[in-house]
Design an enzyme around this catalytic site. Sequence first.
Site, PDB file in Angstrom:
ATOM      1  N   TRP A 150      -1.482 -14.139  46.360  1.00 53.79           N
ATOM      2  CA  TRP A 150      -2.270 -15.364  46.460  1.00 53.79           C
ATOM      3  C   TRP A 150      -3.682 -15.241  45.913  1.00 53.79           C
ATOM      4  O   TRP A 150      -4.388 -16.232  45.803  1.00 53.79           O
ATOM      5  CB  TRP A 150      -2.342 -15.799  47.930  1.00 53.79           C
ATOM      6  CG  TRP A 150      -2.677 -14.661  48.874  1.00 53.79           C
ATOM      7  CD1 TRP A 150      -1.783 -13.958  49.637  1.00 53.79           C
ATOM      8  CD2 TRP A 150      -3.962 -14.064  49.121  1.00 53.79           C
ATOM      9  NE1 TRP A 150      -2.433 -12.972  50.345  1.00 53.79           N
ATOM     10  CE2 TRP A 150      -3.777 -13.022  50.041  1.00 53.79           C
ATOM     11  CE3 TRP A 150      -5.254 -14.313  48.662  1.00 53.79           C
ATOM     12  CZ2 TRP A 150      -4.819 -12.218  50.504  1.00 53.79           C
ATOM     13  CZ3 TRP A 150      -6.296 -13.517  49.114  1.00 53.79           C
ATOM     14  CH2 TRP A 150      -6.069 -12.482  50.027  1.00 53.79           C
ATOM     15  N   ASN A 151      -4.155 -14.032  45.610  1.00 53.10           N
ATOM     16  CA  ASN A 151      -5.580 -13.939  45.234  1.00 53.10           C
ATOM     17  C   ASN A 151      -5.858 -14.491  43.839  1.00 53.10           C
ATOM     18  O   ASN A 151      -6.856 -15.147  43.612  1.00 53.10           O
ATOM     19  CB  ASN A 151      -6.105 -12.507  45.405  1.00 53.10           C
ATOM     20  CG  ASN A 151      -5.338 -11.484  44.626  1.00 53.10           C
ATOM     21  OD1 ASN A 151      -4.190 -11.703  44.230  1.00 53.10           O
ATOM     22  ND2 ASN A 151      -5.942 -10.344  44.392  1.00 53.10           N
ATOM     23  N   LYS A 174       8.997 -14.900  43.259  1.00 57.06           N
ATOM     24  CA  LYS A 174       8.552 -15.428  44.551  1.00 57.06           C
ATOM     25  C   LYS A 174       7.037 -15.468  44.476  1.00 57.06           C
ATOM     26  O   LYS A 174       6.363 -14.455  44.490  1.00 57.06           O
ATOM     27  CB  LYS A 174       8.968 -14.544  45.723  1.00 57.06           C
ATOM     28  CG  LYS A 174       8.651 -15.233  47.050  1.00 57.06           C
ATOM     29  CD  LYS A 174       8.414 -14.276  48.202  1.00 57.06           C
ATOM     30  CE  LYS A 174       7.035 -13.697  48.235  1.00 57.06           C
ATOM     31  NZ  LYS A 174       5.917 -14.650  48.484  1.00 57.06           N
ATOM     32  N   PRO A 176       3.231 -16.931  45.828  1.00 61.90           N
ATOM     33  CA  PRO A 176       2.675 -16.964  47.181  1.00 61.90           C
ATOM     34  C   PRO A 176       2.823 -18.320  47.872  1.00 61.90           C
ATOM     35  O   PRO A 176       2.549 -19.358  47.260  1.00 61.90           O
ATOM     36  CB  PRO A 176       1.197 -16.633  46.970  1.00 61.90           C
ATOM     37  CG  PRO A 176       0.949 -16.830  45.526  1.00 61.90           C
ATOM     38  CD  PRO A 176       2.220 -16.676  44.805  1.00 61.90           C
ATOM     39  N   GLU A 177       3.229 -18.281  49.119  1.00 66.59           N
ATOM     40  CA  GLU A 177       3.409 -19.506  49.911  1.00 66.59           C
ATOM     41  C   GLU A 177       2.063 -20.188  50.167  1.00 66.59           C
ATOM     42  O   GLU A 177       2.007 -21.384  50.428  1.00 66.59           O
ATOM     43  CB  GLU A 177       4.080 -19.181  51.259  1.00 66.59           C
ATOM     44  CG  GLU A 177       5.525 -18.749  51.142  1.00 66.59           C
ATOM     45  CD  GLU A 177       5.711 -17.408  50.467  1.00 66.59           C
ATOM     46  OE1 GLU A 177       4.845 -16.522  50.611  1.00 66.59           O
ATOM     47  OE2 GLU A 177       6.747 -17.216  49.778  1.00 66.59           O
ATOM     48  N   SER A 228      -0.094  -5.556  48.816  1.00 65.65           N
ATOM     49  CA  SER A 228      -0.709  -4.453  49.566  1.00 65.65           C
ATOM     50  C   SER A 228       0.112  -3.166  49.478  1.00 65.65           C
ATOM     51  O   SER A 228       1.319  -3.194  49.196  1.00 65.65           O
ATOM     52  CB  SER A 228      -0.870  -4.859  51.037  1.00 65.65           C
ATOM     53  OG  SER A 228       0.393  -5.075  51.609  1.00 65.65           O
ATOM     54  N   GLU A 249       2.016  -2.859  41.632  1.00 62.89           N
ATOM     55  CA  GLU A 249       0.570  -3.016  41.417  1.00 62.89           C
ATOM     56  C   GLU A 249      -0.027  -3.283  42.791  1.00 62.89           C
ATOM     57  O   GLU A 249       0.056  -4.390  43.304  1.00 62.89           O
ATOM     58  CB  GLU A 249       0.346  -4.159  40.439  1.00 62.89           C
ATOM     59  CG  GLU A 249      -0.953  -4.046  39.671  1.00 62.89           C
ATOM     60  CD  GLU A 249      -2.112  -4.626  40.443  1.00 62.89           C
ATOM     61  OE1 GLU A 249      -2.765  -3.845  41.181  1.00 62.89           O
ATOM     62  OE2 GLU A 249      -2.356  -5.824  40.340  1.00 62.89           O
ATOM     63  N   LEU A 250      -0.571  -2.229  43.413  1.00 58.16           N
ATOM     64  CA  LEU A 250      -0.941  -2.313  44.827  1.00 58.16           C
ATOM     65  C   LEU A 250      -2.462  -2.252  45.012  1.00 58.16           C
ATOM     66  O   LEU A 250      -3.208  -2.243  44.042  1.00 58.16           O
ATOM     67  CB  LEU A 250      -0.228  -1.188  45.591  1.00 58.16           C
ATOM     68  CG  LEU A 250       1.284  -1.113  45.313  1.00 58.16           C
ATOM     69  CD1 LEU A 250       1.916   0.037  46.077  1.00 58.16           C
ATOM     70  CD2 LEU A 250       1.976  -2.422  45.634  1.00 58.16           C
ATOM     71  N   CYS A 283      -8.116  -6.976  43.591  1.00 60.13           N
ATOM     72  CA  CYS A 283      -7.671  -5.591  43.817  1.00 60.13           C
ATOM     73  C   CYS A 283      -8.541  -4.569  43.095  1.00 60.13           C
ATOM     74  O   CYS A 283      -8.618  -3.424  43.519  1.00 60.13           O
ATOM     75  CB  CYS A 283      -6.204  -5.423  43.480  1.00 60.13           C
ATOM     76  SG  CYS A 283      -5.791  -5.941  41.830  1.00 60.13           S
ATOM     77  N   GLU A 380      -9.109  -0.860  52.186  1.00 60.10           N
ATOM     78  CA  GLU A 380      -9.564  -1.844  51.203  1.00 60.10           C
ATOM     79  C   GLU A 380     -10.155  -3.068  51.921  1.00 60.10           C
ATOM     80  O   GLU A 380      -9.475  -3.684  52.745  1.00 60.10           O
ATOM     81  CB  GLU A 380      -8.346  -2.273  50.388  1.00 60.10           C
ATOM     82  CG  GLU A 380      -8.643  -3.242  49.288  1.00 60.10           C
ATOM     83  CD  GLU A 380      -7.387  -3.610  48.500  1.00 60.10           C
ATOM     84  OE1 GLU A 380      -6.275  -3.558  49.061  1.00 60.10           O
ATOM     85  OE2 GLU A 380      -7.535  -3.947  47.326  1.00 60.10           O
TER      86      GLU A 380
HETATM   87  P1  NAD Z   1       0.281  -8.725  53.182  1.00 64.56           P
HETATM   88  O1  NAD Z   1       0.480  -7.288  52.993  1.00 64.56           O
HETATM   89  O2  NAD Z   1       0.960  -9.398  54.316  1.00 64.56           O
HETATM   90  O3  NAD Z   1       0.703  -9.549  51.871  1.00 64.56           O
HETATM   91  C1  NAD Z   1       0.297  -9.199  50.571  1.00 64.56           C
HETATM   92  C2  NAD Z   1       1.208  -9.954  49.579  1.00 64.56           C
HETATM   93  O4  NAD Z   1       2.527  -9.448  49.681  1.00 64.56           O
HETATM   94  C3  NAD Z   1       1.353 -11.449  49.879  1.00 64.56           C
HETATM   95  O5  NAD Z   1       1.364 -12.142  48.633  1.00 64.56           O
HETATM   96  C4  NAD Z   1       2.685 -11.588  50.604  1.00 64.56           C
HETATM   97  O6  NAD Z   1       3.331 -12.823  50.340  1.00 64.56           O
HETATM   98  C5  NAD Z   1       3.476 -10.465  50.006  1.00 64.56           C
HETATM   99  N1  NAD Z   1       4.440  -9.878  50.926  1.00 64.56           N
HETATM  100  C6  NAD Z   1       4.213  -9.497  52.200  1.00 64.56           C
HETATM  101  N2  NAD Z   1       5.328  -8.946  52.738  1.00 64.56           N
HETATM  102  C7  NAD Z   1       6.268  -8.987  51.770  1.00 64.56           C
HETATM  103  C8  NAD Z   1       7.628  -8.576  51.695  1.00 64.56           C
HETATM  104  N3  NAD Z   1       8.231  -7.948  52.705  1.00 64.56           N
HETATM  105  N4  NAD Z   1       8.295  -8.799  50.543  1.00 64.56           N
HETATM  106  C9  NAD Z   1       7.698  -9.396  49.497  1.00 64.56           C
HETATM  107  N5  NAD Z   1       6.418  -9.786  49.491  1.00 64.56           N
HETATM  108  C10 NAD Z   1       5.709  -9.588  50.605  1.00 64.56           C
HETATM  109  O7  NAD Z   1      -1.258  -8.942  53.308  1.00 64.56           O
HETATM  110  P2  NAD Z   1      -2.175 -10.208  53.233  1.00 64.56           P
HETATM  111  O8  NAD Z   1      -2.853 -10.364  54.539  1.00 64.56           O
HETATM  112  O9  NAD Z   1      -1.504 -11.409  52.629  1.00 64.56           O
HETATM  113  O10 NAD Z   1      -3.186  -9.655  52.165  1.00 64.56           O
HETATM  114  C11 NAD Z   1      -4.096  -8.651  52.531  1.00 64.56           C
HETATM  115  C12 NAD Z   1      -3.873  -7.361  51.830  1.00 64.56           C
HETATM  116  O11 NAD Z   1      -2.960  -7.474  50.767  1.00 64.56           O
HETATM  117  C13 NAD Z   1      -5.181  -6.921  51.203  1.00 64.56           C
HETATM  118  O12 NAD Z   1      -5.826  -6.042  52.057  1.00 64.56           O
HETATM  119  C14 NAD Z   1      -4.787  -6.292  49.914  1.00 64.56           C
HETATM  120  O13 NAD Z   1      -4.674  -4.898  50.067  1.00 64.56           O
HETATM  121  C15 NAD Z   1      -3.422  -6.780  49.615  1.00 64.56           C
HETATM  122  N6  NAD Z   1      -3.333  -7.648  48.448  1.00 64.56           N
HETATM  123  C16 NAD Z   1      -3.423  -7.052  47.238  1.00 64.56           C
HETATM  124  C17 NAD Z   1      -3.352  -7.821  46.118  1.00 64.56           C
HETATM  125  C18 NAD Z   1      -3.468  -7.205  44.762  1.00 64.56           C
HETATM  126  O14 NAD Z   1      -3.846  -7.891  43.831  1.00 64.56           O
HETATM  127  N7  NAD Z   1      -3.117  -5.934  44.611  1.00 64.56           N
HETATM  128  C19 NAD Z   1      -3.192  -9.188  46.223  1.00 64.56           C
HETATM  129  C20 NAD Z   1      -3.087  -9.768  47.491  1.00 64.56           C
HETATM  130  C21 NAD Z   1      -3.147  -8.967  48.602  1.00 64.56           C
END
Ligand code: NAD
Length: 487
Positions: A150-151, A174, A176-177, A228, A249-250, A283, A380
């Site tokens: 979603w970012n 898929k 972001p919701e 993440s 890409e984490l 990220c 992070e």
């Molecule tokens: P989160 O770990 O719940 O979700 C991160 C992303 O992963 C979301 O887009 C979510 O829809 C997706 N996701 C979550 N569980 C999943 C699964 N089992 N299968 C497929 N997709 C899944 O965390 P959050 O609260 O939404 O975001 C916070 C953390 O996520 C941040 O601290 C950051 O580290 C990370 N993040 C990283 C990026 C990046 O560009 N690398 C982008 C968004 C979030």
Amino acid sequence: MYHQTALYIDGEWCQGSEGITSDVFNPATGEVIGQVPHASRADLQRAVDASVRAFEQWRHVTPHERVKVLRKAGDLLRERVEGIARLMTLEQGKPLAESRGELLFAAEHIDWCADEGRRLYGRIVPGRASNVRQLVIREPVGPVAAFSPWNFPVSQMIRKIAGALATGCTVTIKAPEETPASCMEAVRCFADAGVPRGALNLVFGVPSEISNFLIPAQGIRKVSFTGSVPVGKKLAALAAENMKRCTMELGGHAPTIAFGDVDPTWVAETLAAVKFRNAGQTCISPTRFYIHESIHDAFVERFVEIASSLRVGDGMSADTQMGPLANPRRVAAMEHFVDDAVHHGARVATGGKRLAGSGYFYAPTVLVDVPEEAAIMNEEPFGPIVPIARFKSFEEVVARANRLPFGLAAYAFSRSLETTAALSERIEAGMLSVNGALLTSPETPFGGIKDSGFGSEGGIEGMESYLTTKLISEIRVGGRVSELGGA
Ligand code: NAD
């Protein structure tokens, strides 16, 4: 102006077959602005079947033809930038100017991948006998299951879609919701440009249910995820169990080092310009500041001056410089980081609190003298907080920079070529920006090492990740085929 969102499966816009939806919020107000449909298992199966069918067609479309379709999608995205940017700001929060910039960057990414799709060369390896010819050819890996965050709702999604389609793969994404409308409108650009039905499917739902279905699904050959570290590890394990290729890409935690020979004011201004972009939810955001003790105070003074004067507000207002965080989870995370850092002895130089109102706003925050034990120096932040620490020597700062399990981006500032060259060799990161903050372009590889993942998006490395290698070893057995009894 927010509109009904939909799934896109096998060339049709549709709602989930079980009628399940969840709310979409405006992070600037906390209000519900719409609904996002959830794909059922039956919907997901339709998407997989469609992408398998479409692959047999799309893989044989010549690169020359594919480039026309993809270039058209890029042009449509540029034409529609204003409307899509407003949707993105409404659902994600970033200032309109950033939304526009993201979309234009995504369009460039499509163009670059489209053009590079013409250059998926193989090679001929000389045989060990004169009648042996060995061809190494590249083929599209197959239908891809992709998961984007979603970012940067559109640009992250488009990196995956453009790389996959340009190499002849099909893709079910898929998105972001939290941000379905801008993603849906970006997918519509591909549909309107002539991407055949089934070659690109868009789904939403409960993330874990979708990944648990798509990754093992028969027919899916590759997985691409941005998000993440903990989720990435789970998905990589699932992909490995099912022998699916993957790109991960984490998250990272970018060490940002300013040595004593640079102008601290210039470095502070350069870093402040990127740090608060997207409210720090990036990220590759610079996240752990190590400033040489000789320039520390001057750096902090200028950085705090800029951070404290940023105009924070609704991204739809023209004068907003930083919008809200994307969801309430991030605000809670910021509060935890600041409390914990103060508990460990850090000082809040500016900010350090959520802002009044119903939206998810958190003040641009600078923490100084932050010890390595504080949570923010280890996890992070993904938000508008900057922890600053002092260092004395090169060896000390390299050890501190490399001590975490992450290895995505790193930043370094020094006038000495000797220093930056040594750091380039020693720093454990997938990307290092020296004397600036330029790390993202369609033509350069973007990706991390260590826990930050593997594989790249962008650059020829990104294209490679959607290709398999096939060796064809031909032995001429003499004469023409017809003379040998062939057809
Ligand atoms: P989160 O770990 O719940 O979700 C991160 C992303 O992963 C979301 O887009 C979510 O829809 C997706 N996701 C979550 N569980 C999943 C699964 N089992 N299968 C497929 N997709 C899944 O965390 P959050 O609260 O939404 O975001 C916070 C953390 O996520 C941040 O601290 C950051 O580290 C990370 N993040 C990283 C990026 C990046 O560009 N690398 C982008 C968004 C979030």
